[in-house]
Design a protein around this motif. Structure first.
Motif, PDB file in Angstrom:
ATOM      1  N   LYS A  90      50.146  38.490  38.091  1.00 12.26           N
ATOM      2  CA  LYS A  90      50.015  37.504  39.166  1.00 12.26           C
ATOM      3  C   LYS A  90      49.322  36.248  38.647  1.00 12.26           C
ATOM      4  O   LYS A  90      49.726  35.126  38.980  1.00 12.26           O
TER       5      LYS A  90
ATOM      6  N   VAL B 186      40.413  35.590  38.246  1.00 12.26           N
ATOM      7  CA  VAL B 186      40.335  37.034  38.455  1.00 12.26           C
ATOM      8  C   VAL B 186      38.867  37.422  38.560  1.00 12.26           C
ATOM      9  O   VAL B 186      38.059  37.067  37.693  1.00 12.26           O
TER      10      VAL B 186
ATOM     11  N   GLN C 284      43.186  43.483  45.325  1.00 11.71           N
ATOM     12  CA  GLN C 284      44.216  44.405  44.843  1.00 11.71           C
ATOM     13  C   GLN C 284      43.945  45.815  45.375  1.00 11.71           C
ATOM     14  O   GLN C 284      42.831  46.333  45.282  1.00 11.71           O
TER      15      GLN C 284
ATOM     16  N   TYR D   6      49.170  44.462  37.165  1.00  8.92           N
ATOM     17  CA  TYR D   6      49.706  43.651  38.256  1.00  8.92           C
ATOM     18  C   TYR D   6      48.907  42.361  38.402  1.00  8.92           C
ATOM     19  O   TYR D   6      49.465  41.283  38.574  1.00  8.92           O
ATOM     20  N   VAL D   7      47.569  42.475  38.360  1.00 12.16           N
ATOM     21  CA  VAL D   7      46.722  41.300  38.560  1.00 12.16           C
ATOM     22  C   VAL D   7      46.936  40.312  37.418  1.00 12.16           C
ATOM     23  O   VAL D   7      47.023  39.092  37.638  1.00 12.16           O
ATOM     24  N   ARG D   8      47.074  40.825  36.201  1.00 12.37           N
ATOM     25  CA  ARG D   8      47.329  39.948  35.061  1.00 12.37           C
ATOM     26  C   ARG D   8      48.659  39.203  35.268  1.00 12.37           C
ATOM     27  O   ARG D   8      48.759  37.997  35.035  1.00 12.37           O
TER      28      ARG D   8
ATOM     29  N   SER E  53      46.849  48.437  38.310  1.00 13.92           N
ATOM     30  CA  SER E  53      46.237  47.289  38.991  1.00 13.92           C
ATOM     31  C   SER E  53      45.883  46.191  37.995  1.00 13.92           C
ATOM     32  O   SER E  53      46.080  45.009  38.267  1.00 13.92           O
TER      33      SER E  53
ATOM     34  N   LEU F 127      41.875  36.393  42.746  1.00 10.25           N
ATOM     35  CA  LEU F 127      42.409  37.750  42.612  1.00 10.25           C
ATOM     36  C   LEU F 127      41.238  38.695  42.383  1.00 10.25           C
ATOM     37  O   LEU F 127      40.540  38.584  41.372  1.00 10.25           O
TER      38      LEU F 127
ATOM     39  N   SER G 235      44.101  29.961  39.352  1.00 11.12           N
ATOM     40  CA  SER G 235      43.727  31.310  39.780  1.00 11.12           C
ATOM     41  C   SER G 235      42.538  31.794  38.980  1.00 11.12           C
ATOM     42  O   SER G 235      42.305  31.351  37.861  1.00 11.12           O
TER      43      SER G 235
ATOM     44  N   ARG H  49      39.711  42.472  41.937  1.00 14.78           N
ATOM     45  CA  ARG H  49      40.113  43.800  41.480  1.00 14.78           C
ATOM     46  C   ARG H  49      38.845  44.622  41.316  1.00 14.78           C
ATOM     47  O   ARG H  49      37.829  44.118  40.838  1.00 14.78           O
TER      48      ARG H  49
END
Ligand SMILES: Nc1nc(=O)c2c([nH]1)NC[C@@H]1CN(c3ccc(C(=O)N[C@@H](CCC(=O)O)C(=O)O)cc3)C=[N+]21
Length: 291
Positions: free
Chosen positions: A49, A62, A93, A45-47, A42, A33, A60, A35
């Motif tokens: 996901k 980040v 993202q 949302y990423v957290r 954002s 992911l 996953s 970002r």
């Protein structure tokens, strides 16, 4: 009153399927992911996901770049992730900070790792009716319709919105599923006359309460993709859709916001990552593994 179409049970079913299939692979599917910057939506949302990815047995990571990161730094990161065999899916993202051009960035992701379905190769495959990774929100809408047994084939479908992320790919998915598709947008004259034709009305215009009851055919299925933050309490942002709540009195079925399409988007991302991990490298176009 319209039948409510909550996303949670449909997303649960999709997540369970992703978890089951992830468990049959030799190694857990890996999702990167990416970002850039600190836009609070954002970050959230990423957290979300990453948390859901862990729940279904995906690995996953980040990768957060600073707001001022030059394009070359982002492209170098994507090159590293493309080359990493433990990474099956890459999501950048959106939106990116204004100094970054999304087009070369999305084009730099290997199509077989493009779990957002936004690489030109995957866009082309979608419109050609060929297998490929599909954009998460539109694919999530299709999965939601299927979960609730709502018909698509033969339906007169109207989409409001023509974005690259939602409206355009959704038009292709509905067409591939044998709906008769109209795409309306902000410059469509007499929008209500067009939307009233819809048996299946999907709204992704990004304007709070754009669709009022007079614009909806009685009994229509209405899918609200809009996520608008309205400040009606001091310092507070409440989420509301592109569809006015009073539409519930006219529609046959209606998705809520929040709790409708949003959770489906995340579930579909994780399913796409499983699909990417299942496909043997180089077979993505022929194996029929991607829908
Ligand atoms: N490359 C890329 N791919 C995307 O798919 C992508 C993106 N960029 N940028 C932003 C949009 C937006 N998006 C959402 C995901 C989950 C919810 C979601 O879970 N919403 C919850 C509520 C969340 C909340 O409370 O804020 C709901 O509707 O119930 C919403 C929106 C993915 N997007």
């Amino acid at each position: 009153m319209a039948r409510p179409l909550p996303g949670a049970p449909a997303a649960q079913a999709l997540l369970a399927e992703a978890a089951r299939r992830a468990g049959r692979l030799a190694a857990p599917p890996g999702l990167a992911l990416v970002r850039v910057g600190d836009d609070p939506a954002s970050v959230a949302y990423v957290r979300g996901k990453a948390r859901k990815a862990a729940e279904v047995g995906l690995r996953s990571a980040v990768h957060a770049l600073p707001e001022a990161a030059p394009q070359a730094e982002l492209l170098a990161l994507l090159g590293t992730l493309n080359a990493d065999p433990a990474v099956h899916g890459i999501l950048v993202q959106l939106p990116l900070p204004p100094h970054l051009d999304p087009e070369p960035v999305l084009g730099a992701i290997l199509p077989e790792k493009d779990v957002d379905g936004l690489h030109p190769v995957n866009i082309g495959r979608l419109w050609a009716g060929q297998p490929g990774l599909r954009p998460c929100t539109p694919a999530g809408v299709m999965a939601l319709l299927a979960f609730y047994g709502l018909p698509v084939a033969g339906q007169r479908a109207v989409i409001v919105g023509r974005s690259a992320l939602v409206g355009r790919p959704l038009a292709a998915l509905l067409l591939n599923a044998n709906a008769t598709v109209t795409v309306a947008h902000s410059r469509t004259p007499d929008l209500g006359a067009v939307t009233r034709e819809a048996e299946l009305l999907i709204v992704a215009a990004g304007r709070a309460h754009l669709i009022t009851p007079d614009m909806v055919r009685p009994g229509a299925t209405v899918i609200d993709v809009g996520i608008n933050r309205v400040a009606d309490a001091p310092g507070q942002g409440r989420l509301t859709g592109d569809v006015h709540p009073d539409v519930a009195a006219v529609a046959g079925a209606l998705t809520p916001v929040p709790g409708g399409v949003g959770p489906m988007t995340v579930a579909q991302l994780l399913m796409n990552t499983v699909l990417a991990a299942e496909a043997p490298a180089g077979q993505e176009g022929r194996g029929g593994r991607f829908r």
